[in-house]
Design an enzyme around this catalytic site. Structure first.
Site, short mmCIF file in Angstrom:
data_model
loop_
_atom_site.label_atom_id
_atom_site.label_comp_id
_atom_site.label_asym_id
_atom_site.label_seq_id
_atom_site.Cartn_x
_atom_site.Cartn_y
_atom_site.Cartn_z
N CYS A 296 9.73 3.44 -10.09
CA CYS A 296 9.36 4.25 -11.25
C CYS A 296 9.96 3.60 -12.49
CB CYS A 296 9.90 5.67 -11.08
SG CYS A 296 9.70 6.69 -12.57
N ASP B 59 8.97 4.40 -5.63
CA ASP B 59 7.71 5.13 -5.42
C ASP B 59 7.07 4.55 -4.17
OD1 ASP B 59 7.65 6.89 -7.59
OD2 ASP B 59 6.76 5.41 -8.92
N VAL C 288 -9.85 -12.35 1.20
CA VAL C 288 -8.40 -12.47 1.05
C VAL C 288 -7.76 -12.62 2.43
CG1 VAL C 288 -7.88 -9.97 1.05
CG2 VAL C 288 -6.37 -11.56 -0.16
N GLU C 289 -6.79 -13.51 2.51
CA GLU C 289 -6.07 -13.77 3.76
C GLU C 289 -4.99 -12.70 3.91
OE1 GLU C 289 -3.17 -14.93 6.41
OE2 GLU C 289 -2.72 -15.07 4.27
N LEU C 290 -4.87 -12.12 5.11
CA LEU C 290 -4.05 -10.92 5.30
C LEU C 290 -2.55 -11.14 5.13
CD1 LEU C 290 -5.89 -9.12 8.22
CD2 LEU C 290 -6.04 -8.69 5.77
N HIS D 269 1.93 4.24 -12.12
CA HIS D 269 0.93 4.19 -11.05
C HIS D 269 -0.39 3.60 -11.53
CE1 HIS D 269 3.15 7.86 -9.13
NE2 HIS D 269 3.82 6.74 -8.97
N GLU D 270 -0.82 4.03 -12.71
CA GLU D 270 -2.10 3.57 -13.24
C GLU D 270 -2.09 2.06 -13.50
OE1 GLU D 270 -1.24 7.80 -14.38
OE2 GLU D 270 -0.11 5.93 -14.47
#
Length: 129
Positions: A34, A41, A56-58, A75-76
């Site tokens: 936060c 968070d 995308v490679e994991l 968060h946004e």
């Protein structure tokens, strides 16, 4: 490949670029800080995308998500940063990042950010009886 947190996202060629298909990934152990309190968070991140030429490679995705654990952000902002970075790396036809943050101050927050490649539209939905 490193096992340390990293902002580097690796990709690989889409094995079926001629076909639209959806990849869904659920990342239940996302953490960041936060920016107001410095407290952690926690969130579950859902990644849904229709790849174009690259996927995308994991392992790199895991290390990328891990890189946020000491980063303070709203968060946004963090949800949109994740979307921007993944779009830049993979250039998908469509991508949606949904971040479901756990309760803070009695409030659950869910942020949804989407990207659509110009000119791309999903195929019409097929209803089977």
């Amino acid at each position: 490949m490193s096992t340390q947190p990293s902002k580097d996202l690796e990709t690989f060629p889409n094995p079926r670029p001629e076909r639209d298909f959806v990849l869904h990934m659920r990342i239940p152990e996302f953490t960041c800080l936060c920016p107001k309190t410095g407290q952690p968070d926690f969130a579950t991140i859902h990644l849904d995308y229709v790849p174009d030429e690259r996927c995308v490679e994991l392992k790199s995705l895991k290390l990328y998500m891990w890189s946020f654990r000491d980063q303070g952000a709203f968060h946004e902002a963090i949800t949109n940063e994740i979307l921007d970075d993944l779009v830049r790396a993979t250039e998908p036809r469509y991508m949606k990042v949904t971040a479901e943050f756990y309760v803070r101050g009695g409030i659950y927050t869910t942020v949804v950010a989407e990207h659509r490649k110009p000119g791309w539209a999903p195929a019409p939905k097929v209803e089977l009886a």
